[in-house]
Write a protein that holds these residues in place. Structure first.
Motif, PDB file in Angstrom:
ATOM      1  N   GLY A   1      -5.101   5.345   6.885  1.00 35.85           N
ATOM      2  CA  GLY A   1      -5.683   6.674   7.039  1.00 35.85           C
ATOM      3  C   GLY A   1      -5.840   7.454   5.742  1.00 35.85           C
ATOM      4  N   ARG A   2      -5.697   6.779   4.628  1.00 35.47           N
ATOM      5  CA  ARG A   2      -5.815   7.466   3.331  1.00 35.47           C
ATOM      6  C   ARG A   2      -7.282   7.672   2.957  1.00 35.47           C
ATOM      7  NH1 ARG A   2      -0.880   4.716   2.897  1.00 35.47           N
ATOM      8  NH2 ARG A   2       0.757   6.165   2.278  1.00 35.47           N
ATOM      9  N   PRO A   3      -7.548   8.606   2.037  1.00 33.62           N
ATOM     10  CA  PRO A   3      -8.950   8.915   1.670  1.00 33.62           C
ATOM     11  C   PRO A   3      -9.647   7.750   0.986  1.00 33.62           C
ATOM     12  CG  PRO A   3      -7.414  10.033   0.200  1.00 33.62           C
ATOM     13  CD  PRO A   3      -6.592   9.404   1.275  1.00 33.62           C
ATOM     14  N   VAL A   4     -10.953   7.692   1.183  1.00 36.99           N
ATOM     15  CA  VAL A   4     -11.784   6.626   0.640  1.00 36.99           C
ATOM     16  C   VAL A   4     -13.032   7.246   0.013  1.00 36.99           C
ATOM     17  CG1 VAL A   4     -13.143   4.587   1.239  1.00 36.99           C
ATOM     18  CG2 VAL A   4     -10.992   5.027   2.406  1.00 36.99           C
ATOM     19  N   ASP A   5     -13.423   6.739  -1.140  1.00 37.69           N
ATOM     20  CA  ASP A   5     -14.694   7.143  -1.766  1.00 37.69           C
ATOM     21  C   ASP A   5     -15.731   6.067  -1.497  1.00 37.69           C
ATOM     22  OD1 ASP A   5     -13.745   9.494  -2.829  1.00 37.69           O
ATOM     23  OD2 ASP A   5     -13.564   8.765  -4.882  1.00 37.69           O
ATOM     24  N   THR A   6     -16.987   6.489  -1.462  1.00 33.11           N
ATOM     25  CA  THR A   6     -18.068   5.512  -1.256  1.00 33.11           C
ATOM     26  C   THR A   6     -19.127   5.591  -2.345  1.00 33.11           C
ATOM     27  OG1 THR A   6     -19.149   7.089   0.230  1.00 33.11           O
ATOM     28  CG2 THR A   6     -17.813   5.366   1.257  1.00 33.11           C
ATOM     29  N   ASP A   7     -18.811   6.217  -3.475  1.00 31.23           N
ATOM     30  CA  ASP A   7     -19.766   6.225  -4.590  1.00 31.23           C
ATOM     31  C   ASP A   7     -19.625   4.908  -5.334  1.00 31.23           C
ATOM     32  OD1 ASP A   7     -17.206   6.894  -5.551  1.00 31.23           O
ATOM     33  OD2 ASP A   7     -18.057   7.770  -7.348  1.00 31.23           O
ATOM     34  N   ALA A   8     -20.697   4.439  -5.923  1.00 31.33           N
ATOM     35  CA  ALA A   8     -20.681   3.144  -6.620  1.00 31.33           C
ATOM     36  C   ALA A   8     -20.543   3.354  -8.126  1.00 31.33           C
ATOM     37  CB  ALA A   8     -21.947   2.370  -6.289  1.00 31.33           C
ATOM     38  N   ARG A   9     -19.327   3.698  -8.581  1.00 38.05           N
ATOM     39  CA  ARG A   9     -19.104   3.884 -10.019  1.00 38.05           C
ATOM     40  C   ARG A   9     -18.929   2.556 -10.694  1.00 38.05           C
ATOM     41  NH1 ARG A   9     -14.201   6.833 -10.639  1.00 38.05           N
ATOM     42  NH2 ARG A   9     -14.103   7.191  -8.452  1.00 38.05           N
TER      43      ARG A   9
ATOM     44  N   ALA B   1     -18.998   0.190  -0.454  1.00 34.63           N
ATOM     45  CA  ALA B   1     -18.771   0.453   0.968  1.00 34.63           C
ATOM     46  C   ALA B   1     -17.510   1.293   1.201  1.00 34.63           C
ATOM     47  CB  ALA B   1     -18.670  -0.862   1.731  1.00 34.63           C
ATOM     48  N   GLY B   2     -16.618   1.344   0.231  1.00 36.44           N
ATOM     49  CA  GLY B   2     -15.422   2.158   0.367  1.00 36.44           C
ATOM     50  C   GLY B   2     -14.303   1.663  -0.528  1.00 36.44           C
ATOM     51  N   HIS B   3     -13.737   2.576  -1.331  1.00 32.71           N
ATOM     52  CA  HIS B   3     -12.671   2.203  -2.261  1.00 32.71           C
ATOM     53  C   HIS B   3     -11.681   3.349  -2.450  1.00 32.71           C
ATOM     54  CE1 HIS B   3     -16.014   3.907  -4.636  1.00 32.71           C
ATOM     55  NE2 HIS B   3     -15.048   4.526  -5.275  1.00 32.71           N
ATOM     56  N   VAL B   4     -10.548   3.022  -3.026  1.00 32.52           N
ATOM     57  CA  VAL B   4      -9.523   4.013  -3.331  1.00 32.52           C
ATOM     58  C   VAL B   4     -10.116   5.025  -4.315  1.00 32.52           C
ATOM     59  CG1 VAL B   4      -7.294   4.344  -4.475  1.00 32.52           C
ATOM     60  CG2 VAL B   4      -7.637   2.389  -2.957  1.00 32.52           C
ATOM     61  N   PRO B   5      -9.983   6.319  -4.070  1.00 36.10           N
ATOM     62  CA  PRO B   5     -10.510   7.322  -5.000  1.00 36.10           C
ATOM     63  C   PRO B   5      -9.963   7.103  -6.413  1.00 36.10           C
ATOM     64  CG  PRO B   5      -9.872   8.367  -2.952  1.00 36.10           C
ATOM     65  CD  PRO B   5      -9.376   6.944  -2.878  1.00 36.10           C
TER      66      PRO B   5
ATOM     67  N   VAL C   1       0.825  -1.210   0.000  1.00 37.08           N
ATOM     68  CA  VAL C   1       0.000   0.000   0.000  1.00 37.08           C
ATOM     69  C   VAL C   1       0.863   1.265   0.000  1.00 37.08           C
ATOM     70  CG1 VAL C   1      -1.667   1.317   1.376  1.00 37.08           C
ATOM     71  CG2 VAL C   1      -2.016  -1.120   1.006  1.00 37.08           C
ATOM     72  N   GLU C   2       1.952   1.241   0.751  1.00 29.68           N
ATOM     73  CA  GLU C   2       2.831   2.423   0.808  1.00 29.68           C
ATOM     74  C   GLU C   2       3.430   2.727  -0.566  1.00 29.68           C
ATOM     75  OE1 GLU C   2       3.083   4.473   3.438  1.00 29.68           O
ATOM     76  OE2 GLU C   2       1.620   3.152   4.390  1.00 29.68           O
ATOM     77  N   GLN C   3       3.922   1.695  -1.250  1.00 30.23           N
ATOM     78  CA  GLN C   3       4.517   1.888  -2.577  1.00 30.23           C
ATOM     79  C   GLN C   3       3.449   2.324  -3.583  1.00 30.23           C
ATOM     80  OE1 GLN C   3       7.788   1.869  -3.117  1.00 30.23           O
ATOM     81  NE2 GLN C   3       7.421   2.553  -5.203  1.00 30.23           N
ATOM     82  N   PHE C   4       2.259   1.745  -3.475  1.00 26.13           N
ATOM     83  CA  PHE C   4       1.135   2.133  -4.338  1.00 26.13           C
ATOM     84  C   PHE C   4       0.845   3.619  -4.176  1.00 26.13           C
ATOM     85  CE2 PHE C   4      -3.670   2.430  -4.459  1.00 26.13           C
ATOM     86  CZ  PHE C   4      -3.770   2.504  -5.846  1.00 26.13           C
ATOM     87  N   ALA C   5       0.826   4.094  -2.932  1.00 30.06           N
ATOM     88  CA  ALA C   5       0.560   5.515  -2.669  1.00 30.06           C
ATOM     89  C   ALA C   5       1.626   6.398  -3.309  1.00 30.06           C
ATOM     90  CB  ALA C   5       0.478   5.770  -1.170  1.00 30.06           C
TER      91      ALA C   5
END
Length: 104
Positions: A96-104, A32-36, A8-12
């Motif tokens: 603690g990174r941001p999360v989106d909850t829209d269902a695209r 329910a929650g995903h990477v923006p 996850v750190e390298q991905f960021a």
């Protein structure tokens, strides 16, 4: 073709605007929650049609890393350039990174 795996750190660190991020969890998990910026393509769809990503570099993420590794293997075999995100969305959220909850 070989698939690459990052944590996850390298991905960021590697993440940039417009980069393809494919979340292979179910639509319910995704909502329910995903990477923006991630796009939801459930694992079953990736496995049945990996050729749609031929030649593309994309990051593949799931909940913890198991499904993304399986998807990345199929994508690599089909000629894509996948990077599996070990630790997955759970690791992203717990860091603690941001999360989106829209269902695209």
């Amino acid at each position: 073709m070989q698939m690459r795996e990052v944590d996850v750190e390298q991905f960021a660190v590697e993440r940039r605007p417009g980069m393809a991020v494919v979340d292979v969890r179910s639509s319910e998990e995704f909502a329910a929650g995903h990477v923006p910026g991630a796009v939801n393509v459930p694992l079953e769809r990736v496995i049945t049609d990996p050729g749609r990503y031929v030649g593309q570099e994309l990051y593949v993420i799931c909940q913890s890393g198991g499904r993304s590794a399986k998807a990345a293997e199929a994508l690599a075999a089909a000629g894509a350039r996948p990077v599996s995100v070990a630790g997955g969305t759970a690791g992203w959220i717990s860091s603690g990174r941001p999360v989106d909850t829209d269902a695209r």
